[in-house]
Structures are given as structure tokens and as C-alpha cells.
Write a protein that holds these residues in place. Structure first.
Motif, PDB file in Angstrom:
ATOM      1  N   GLU A  11      21.555 -16.230  -0.507  1.00 45.22           N
ATOM      2  CA  GLU A  11      21.793 -15.164   0.471  1.00 45.22           C
ATOM      3  C   GLU A  11      22.651 -14.027  -0.086  1.00 45.22           C
ATOM      4  N   VAL A  14      21.014  -9.646  -2.854  1.00 45.54           N
ATOM      5  CA  VAL A  14      20.576  -8.536  -1.987  1.00 45.54           C
ATOM      6  C   VAL A  14      20.356  -7.280  -2.841  1.00 45.54           C
ATOM      7  N   MET A  15      19.629  -6.360  -2.242  1.00 51.30           N
ATOM      8  CA  MET A  15      19.396  -5.083  -2.920  1.00 51.30           C
ATOM      9  C   MET A  15      20.640  -4.218  -2.825  1.00 51.30           C
ATOM     10  N   SER A  16      20.954  -3.520  -3.888  1.00 49.98           N
ATOM     11  CA  SER A  16      22.053  -2.553  -3.781  1.00 49.98           C
ATOM     12  C   SER A  16      21.560  -1.363  -2.951  1.00 49.98           C
ATOM     13  N   ASP A  17      22.518  -0.612  -2.413  1.00 50.71           N
ATOM     14  CA  ASP A  17      22.126   0.563  -1.604  1.00 50.71           C
ATOM     15  C   ASP A  17      21.301   1.546  -2.427  1.00 50.71           C
ATOM     16  N   LYS A  20      17.838   0.274  -2.733  1.00 47.41           N
ATOM     17  CA  LYS A  20      17.137   0.432  -1.450  1.00 47.41           C
ATOM     18  C   LYS A  20      16.680   1.877  -1.262  1.00 47.41           C
TER      19      LYS A  20
ATOM     20  N   ASP B  19      16.033  -7.131   2.121  1.00 49.32           N
ATOM     21  CA  ASP B  19      16.786  -8.130   1.356  1.00 49.32           C
ATOM     22  C   ASP B  19      16.030  -9.455   1.248  1.00 49.32           C
ATOM     23  N   ARG B  23      14.964 -10.952  -2.307  1.00 52.17           N
ATOM     24  CA  ARG B  23      15.462 -12.283  -2.711  1.00 52.17           C
ATOM     25  C   ARG B  23      14.293 -13.176  -3.146  1.00 52.17           C
TER      26      ARG B  23
END
Lengths: 196, 160
Positions: A11, A14-17, A20, B19, B23
Motif C-alpha cells: 500500500e 503509490v504514484m508520485s504527484d 500522476k 494508485d 501498484r
């Protein structure tokens, strides 16, 4: 235990801003390009439909088709010449029969139109003369080219010892030529009857 | 159908599922660059889709299936050179233990990795996974069982 750790650890992926934002921008651009391409294809489809409709309307209204050019392709795919097809409605053929010769007059309906405007000499290329019962009298006898001037040519087919009776001249193609150019085969279908 | 869930815009999709998709793709492909490509392809497919979705669950399942297929395409085209990029993993998970935990999962074969990821990380049920991967629930259970066995062996071998 491991699976709980696995979930907790995963979890955190995650993608960085920045990633994104970059992906959003890329996706929007790609979608926009795809939409534009779709519109272009739609416009092309409409144009094709319009052309087909126009052709159908012309046919329905009884408009005569003009002939068209087609390549003559050798067995190995090489283009060795050009052919002008479906010229039946563009050339009028008439004959005058005499005892030793048949005078064939070919006249272009529109002498100013291409290819007739460019032709200097014309001769019968694929033709035959048949008798009343369909028997072949003469077929593709080689002829000299005749001057094609003002959209008109007078060609002579020599005849020998023909009995009195009815005959038919069937022409499937002419051969036009002009100085410096390859001969042009003009095909169609012409039938003219004559008698002695 | 009027009661269908409409296709959201690009930003909405990334906010809701970005996300999760990233993932899944990262675990499947082992590096950030390929994961970004797969997510991008999946979202473009979503945005150019003509029909809507029955509900949010249907939408999510569709995105997971599409992302999985995009990963498979990339995976196949690069299978000879596929490597887990440890630097990418360490950037996202600075904790060594957490990074090792994911690295072990990444080291098992694709078909077991996918099922374990969907089951343990994304919390999908066996029947849902069966639909996503196009196999029977029994086949999913078998893969889960084999995948768990593989993980356990590596876990013991590595001394965790």
C-alpha cells in the motif's frame, strides 16, 4: 503474518504527484489525438458515400459513362502499356462495302476530348468479319494505320471473293498512335452490318 | 442504458484508481517505467471506451483486467530482459524489510504473482479473480495455494 506485512508494504507503493500529473497529461493528449483521427475517418466516410451516391444518381439519370485508362501488365507485373477501355459510346463506326474492300469510318463523338485529341493515326486492332451464319471470314488481318484527323479516320479492310449476302463487322478494339508515344489500345464493342 | 455509470474524466480516474493500478502494474512488471506505460495504456482504453459500467465495482474490475492485460503485453515483449529494478523499489519503500517483502512477491512466476496480488493486496475474492483472469475459481485456489508455497520457501530460504 507475512500477508499482512505484504499488504501494508504494498500500500506504500503509490504514484508520485509528478508521475500522476505526467500520466494525466499524456492520457488526455492521446485521447484527443484518437478523437481527431476518428473525426477524420468519419469525414472520409462521408466523402466516399457522397461520391458513390453521385455516381449512382448519374447512372440513374442515364448519363453515359466515359471510358477509362488501365495499365497493361506483363506476366511479371511490369507495366508495358496503357489501354483505354469502355469507349463504345465514344466512337461511332460506319462502313461502306465495295467488291474488293470495306471502308470503315470511325468517328469520335468528342474529338477534343482525351485520348482522341492526342491520336494521330488509328487502325483496327481486334476485329472480325462474320457471315450470316456466324462463320468467320476475316479475323485480325494486319492493317496500316490511317490518319486520324478532326476526330475521324477512314480505314480500309481488303476483301476477296466474298459471295453476295449479309455480313457483320465486329470490332473489339482500335489502336491509336501518335509520334513518340506507345500505341494506345481503345477497346469497346462495335457491330456494323453490311451486304453485297 | 440510462442507469449505467458514465465514463469519468482522466483526473477522476487517476484520483480514484491511479494508485491501485500503479501498484498492480509495478508488482507485475518490476519497474516504474513499464508500470507507468501499462497504467497509461489502461486509462486510455478506459477513456476511449464507448459503453458505461453497471456500477463502480464493474468499473474497477474492468480497469484491473485491462491493466493486467497491458502488463501481460509489456511482459511478453520484454520477457527476455525483465528485471526487477531494485532502485525503483527502494525509492518507494525505503524500509528494507518492506522492500524485501515485495521483492519476494515479485520474484515468483507471473501467474501466481497476479493471483496473490489481487487476493492479498487488492482484497479481491476468489470468484472475482476467476473472472478477471478468465479461469475457474478452482484454478484460482490452486494458484493461490502454489503461490503461497513458493513464497514460504523463499521466505524460509532468505531467513525472514
Amino acid at each position: 503474518m507475512y500477508y499482512e506485512d505484504l499488504k501494508i508494504s504494498a500500500e506504500k507503493i503509490v504514484m508520485s504527484d509528478k508521475t500522476k500529473e505526467e500520466l494525466i497529461k499524456n492520457c488526455e493528449e492521446i485521447v484527443e489525438v484518437k478523437k481527431m483521427n476518428k473525426k477524420k475517418i468519419s469525414a472520409k466516410k462521408i466523402a466516399v458515400i457522397a461520391v458513390v451516391t453521385a455516381c449512382l444518381c448519374c447512372t440513374a439519370a442515364g448519363v453515359v459513362y466515359r471510358g477509362g485508362f488501365r495499365d497493361i501488365v506483363r506476366f511479371d507485373g511490369a507495366v508495358v502499356g496503357t489501354r483505354y477501355e469502355q469507349a463504345t459510346d465514344e466512337i461511332k463506326v460506319s462502313v461502306t462495302a465495295e467488291s474488293e474492300k470495306l471502308t470503315v469510318i470511325a468517328e469520335a463523338a468528342d474529338p477534343a476530348a482525351f485520348p482522341y485529341a492526342a491520336i494521330e493515326a488509328l487502325k483496327l486492332n481486334d476485329y472480325k468479319i462474320v457471315g450470316e451464319n456466324g462463320e468467320k471470314i476475316i479475323e485480325n488481318l494486319p492493317l496500316e494505320g490511317s490518319v486520324f484527323s478532326g476526330g475521324k479516320a477512314k480505314m480500309i479492310v481488303p476483301l476477296q471473293d466474298l459471295d453476295n449476302g449479309g455480313y457483320k463487322l465486329i470490332i473489339r478494339s482500335f489502336e491509336g498512335s501518335s509520334k513518340g508515344d506507345q500505341p494506345l489500345v481503345i477497346s469497346g464493342y462495335w457491330e456494323v452490318e453490311f451486304s453485297f | 442504458m440510462s442507469n449505467e455509470k458514465p465514463i469519468g474524466n482522466c483526473e477522476e480516474v487517476f484520483n480514484a484508481y491511479g494508485d491501485m493500478l500503479f501498484r498492480l502494474c509495478f508488482i507485475m512488471l518490476g519497474n516504474e517505467a513499464d508500470a507507468k506505460d501499462a497504467v497509461q495504456d489502461a486509462v486510455v482504453s478506459y477513456l476511449t471506451k464507448k459503453d458505461g459500467f453497471k456500477n463502480a465495482e464493474h468499473e474497477k474490475a474492468w480497469l484491473i483486467t485491462t491493466a493486467k492485460n497491458k502488463c501481460r503485453d509489456i511482459f511478453r515483449s520484454k520477457s527476455r530482459y525483465r528485471e526487477i529494478n531494485i532502485e525503483d523499489l527502494q525509492d518507494m519503500l525505503p524500509d528494507e524489510k518492506e522492500a524485501n517483502c515485495i521483492e519476494i512477491l515479485m520474484s515468483i512466476p507471473e501467474k501466481y504473482r497476479l493471483v496473490l496480488t489481487l487476493y492479498y493486496i487488492e482484497g479481491r475474492k476468489v470468484n472475482e479473480i476467476a473472472k478477471i483472469i478468465g479461469k475457474t475459481p478452482s484454478a484460482v485456489k490452486m494458484r493461490l495455494q502454489t503461490g503461497r508455497k513458493m513464497l514460504k520457501e523463499i521466505y524460509i530460504k532468505e531467513g525472514f
